[in-house]
Scaffold this motif. Structure first.
Motif, PDB file in Angstrom:
ATOM      1  N   GLY A  25       0.442 -18.269  64.206  1.00 12.83           N
ATOM      2  CA  GLY A  25      -0.915 -17.850  64.527  1.00 12.83           C
ATOM      3  C   GLY A  25      -1.911 -18.133  63.423  1.00 12.83           C
ATOM      4  N   ASP A  26      -1.435 -18.402  62.193  1.00  9.63           N
ATOM      5  CA  ASP A  26      -2.376 -18.626  61.093  1.00  9.63           C
ATOM      6  C   ASP A  26      -2.636 -20.102  60.806  1.00  9.63           C
ATOM      7  N   VAL A  27      -2.111 -21.017  61.593  1.00  8.10           N
ATOM      8  CA  VAL A  27      -2.303 -22.439  61.345  1.00  8.10           C
ATOM      9  C   VAL A  27      -3.076 -23.063  62.502  1.00  8.10           C
ATOM     10  N   TYR A  28      -4.128 -23.790  62.156  1.00  7.20           N
ATOM     11  CA  TYR A  28      -4.951 -24.471  63.145  1.00  7.20           C
ATOM     12  C   TYR A  28      -4.781 -25.981  63.003  1.00  7.20           C
ATOM     13  N   THR A  29      -4.801 -26.694  64.122  1.00 10.39           N
ATOM     14  CA  THR A  29      -4.781 -28.148  64.070  1.00 10.39           C
ATOM     15  C   THR A  29      -6.187 -28.642  63.725  1.00 10.39           C
ATOM     16  N   ARG A  30      -6.287 -29.878  63.344  1.00  9.82           N
ATOM     17  CA  ARG A  30      -7.604 -30.451  63.054  1.00  9.82           C
ATOM     18  C   ARG A  30      -8.504 -30.393  64.287  1.00  9.82           C
ATOM     19  N   ASP A  31      -7.932 -30.589  65.465  1.00 12.88           N
ATOM     20  CA  ASP A  31      -8.718 -30.554  66.705  1.00 12.88           C
ATOM     21  C   ASP A  31      -9.280 -29.171  67.004  1.00 12.88           C
ATOM     22  N   GLN A  32      -8.605 -28.121  66.531  1.00 12.75           N
ATOM     23  CA  GLN A  32      -9.065 -26.764  66.802  1.00 12.75           C
ATOM     24  C   GLN A  32     -10.162 -26.315  65.845  1.00 12.75           C
ATOM     25  N   ALA A  33     -10.295 -26.984  64.723  1.00 13.33           N
ATOM     26  CA  ALA A  33     -11.323 -26.604  63.751  1.00 13.33           C
ATOM     27  C   ALA A  33     -12.713 -26.851  64.338  1.00 13.33           C
ATOM     28  N   ARG A  34     -13.618 -25.928  64.047  1.00 11.48           N
ATOM     29  CA  ARG A  34     -15.012 -26.007  64.458  1.00 11.48           C
ATOM     30  C   ARG A  34     -15.185 -26.040  65.970  1.00 11.48           C
ATOM     31  N   ARG A  35     -14.243 -25.468  66.708  1.00 18.90           N
ATOM     32  CA  ARG A  35     -14.342 -25.354  68.161  1.00 18.90           C
ATOM     33  C   ARG A  35     -14.522 -23.884  68.508  1.00 18.90           C
ATOM     34  N   GLU A  36     -15.344 -23.638  69.484  1.00 17.03           N
ATOM     35  CA  GLU A  36     -15.561 -22.266  69.928  1.00 17.03           C
ATOM     36  C   GLU A  36     -14.300 -21.730  70.595  1.00 17.03           C
ATOM     37  N   PHE A 131       3.651  -8.191  63.913  1.00 20.16           N
ATOM     38  CA  PHE A 131       2.991  -7.364  64.915  1.00 20.16           C
ATOM     39  C   PHE A 131       3.922  -6.235  65.345  1.00 20.16           C
ATOM     40  N   HIS A 132       3.319  -5.085  65.663  1.00 23.34           N
ATOM     41  CA  HIS A 132       4.079  -3.919  66.115  1.00 23.34           C
ATOM     42  C   HIS A 132       3.436  -3.360  67.376  1.00 23.34           C
ATOM     43  N   PRO A 133       4.247  -2.843  68.299  1.00 20.62           N
ATOM     44  CA  PRO A 133       3.687  -2.209  69.499  1.00 20.62           C
ATOM     45  C   PRO A 133       2.684  -1.114  69.113  1.00 20.62           C
ATOM     46  N   GLY A 134       1.579  -1.070  69.858  1.00 23.81           N
ATOM     47  CA  GLY A 134       0.541  -0.084  69.618  1.00 23.81           C
ATOM     48  C   GLY A 134      -0.587  -0.573  68.725  1.00 23.81           C
ATOM     49  N   GLU A 135      -0.400  -1.714  68.052  1.00 25.29           N
ATOM     50  CA  GLU A 135      -1.447  -2.250  67.169  1.00 25.29           C
ATOM     51  C   GLU A 135      -2.569  -2.890  67.979  1.00 25.29           C
ATOM     52  N   ARG A 136      -3.816  -2.737  67.486  1.00 29.56           N
ATOM     53  CA  ARG A 136      -4.958  -3.444  68.054  1.00 29.56           C
ATOM     54  C   ARG A 136      -4.935  -4.874  67.518  1.00 29.56           C
ATOM     55  N   VAL A 137      -5.107  -5.838  68.410  1.00 29.22           N
ATOM     56  CA  VAL A 137      -5.095  -7.244  68.025  1.00 29.22           C
ATOM     57  C   VAL A 137      -6.198  -8.002  68.768  1.00 29.22           C
ATOM     58  N   ARG A 138      -6.406  -9.226  68.328  1.00 29.65           N
ATOM     59  CA  ARG A 138      -7.308 -10.149  69.006  1.00 29.65           C
ATOM     60  C   ARG A 138      -6.466 -11.261  69.616  1.00 29.65           C
ATOM     61  N   VAL A 139      -6.864 -11.729  70.784  1.00 28.18           N
ATOM     62  CA  VAL A 139      -6.262 -12.912  71.395  1.00 28.18           C
ATOM     63  C   VAL A 139      -7.347 -13.977  71.391  1.00 28.18           C
ATOM     64  N   TYR A 143      -9.372 -23.796  75.551  1.00 25.25           N
ATOM     65  CA  TYR A 143      -8.682 -24.729  76.452  1.00 25.25           C
ATOM     66  C   TYR A 143      -7.347 -24.130  76.863  1.00 25.25           C
ATOM     67  N   ASN A 144      -6.228 -24.777  76.551  1.00 19.47           N
ATOM     68  CA  ASN A 144      -4.936 -24.238  76.970  1.00 19.47           C
ATOM     69  C   ASN A 144      -4.131 -23.722  75.777  1.00 19.47           C
ATOM     70  N   SER A 145      -4.815 -23.272  74.737  1.00 22.47           N
ATOM     71  CA  SER A 145      -4.145 -22.779  73.537  1.00 22.47           C
ATOM     72  C   SER A 145      -4.626 -21.366  73.220  1.00 22.47           C
ATOM     73  N   SER A 146      -3.680 -20.474  72.973  1.00 21.66           N
ATOM     74  CA  SER A 146      -4.029 -19.099  72.603  1.00 21.66           C
ATOM     75  C   SER A 146      -3.157 -18.667  71.437  1.00 21.66           C
ATOM     76  N   ARG A 147      -3.630 -17.686  70.701  1.00 24.57           N
ATOM     77  CA  ARG A 147      -2.879 -17.110  69.583  1.00 24.57           C
ATOM     78  C   ARG A 147      -3.240 -15.640  69.451  1.00 24.57           C
ATOM     79  N   VAL A 148      -2.349 -14.888  68.841  1.00 30.58           N
ATOM     80  CA  VAL A 148      -2.578 -13.467  68.582  1.00 30.58           C
ATOM     81  C   VAL A 148      -2.836 -13.306  67.091  1.00 30.58           C
ATOM     82  N   SER A 149      -3.823 -12.470  66.751  1.00 30.44           N
ATOM     83  CA  SER A 149      -4.196 -12.278  65.359  1.00 30.44           C
ATOM     84  C   SER A 149      -4.640 -10.840  65.167  1.00 30.44           C
ATOM     85  N   HIS A 150      -4.529 -10.339  63.946  1.00 32.33           N
ATOM     86  CA  HIS A 150      -5.027  -8.992  63.642  1.00 32.33           C
ATOM     87  C   HIS A 150      -6.529  -9.015  63.522  1.00 32.33           C
TER      88      HIS A 150
END
Length: 150
Positions: A25-36, A131-139, A143-150
């Motif tokens: 979840g902490d690594v972005y491809t070059r294509d994902q940089a500067r994309r909304e 990640f632990h159950p009960g934690e607040r996170v962001r998704v 496009y067709n790529s998603s990740r979970v982050s604190h």
């Protein structure tokens, strides 16, 4: 001379295997940089360790085939060398392909998140953040790529 070739092919295989991409979840491809990205909030429901399959780029097959061909050509003489090289290349290619897939497998997490809108999503990503159950996170999605982050 033959041993130097074999050693260089083995080292090339391992170095190319080390170039495999990281899907945490902490690594972005070059294509994902500067994309909304769309950001949704939610709560982790479950976290499960899973294995992410390895790559099958053909690098292992080619390297294994080359190594097997060189090794097989040292068997016998004349036409026996040719047969040995062919059989060695086929066996080496199969072994190289299996080795590449095994060496590039990753430990991953399947994270199930109940979003604030009531929808539940499950995302698999390479191990990184914990990640632990009960934690607040962001998704985060685009496009067709998603990740979970604190």
């Amino acid at each position: 001379m033959q041993y130097a070739r074999i050693i260089s092919l083995i080292l090339t295989t391992f170095f190319l295997g080390a170039c495999a991409s990281n899907l945490s979840g902490d690594v972005y491809t070059r294509d994902q940089a500067r994309r909304e990205m769309t950001v949704r909030a939610g709560v982790v429901e479950t976290v499960r360790e899973v294995r992410m399959e390895g790559t099958r780029s053909g690098t292992g097959t080619l390297a294994g085939g080359a190594i097997g061909g060189v090794a097989g050509s040292n068997i016998g003489g004349g036409k026996g060398q040719i047969v040995g090289a062919i059989l060695g290349a086929v066996a080496g290619g199969l072994a190289g392909s299996a080795a590449e897939e095994k060496l590039t497998q990753k430990n991953a997490l399947e994270i199930t998140v109940r979003l604030d809108n009531g929808q539940t999503v499950a995302i698999v990503q390479e191990m990184g953040e914990v990640f632990h159950p009960g934690e607040r996170v962001r998704v985060l999605s685009n496009y067709n790529s998603s990740r979970v982050s604190h």
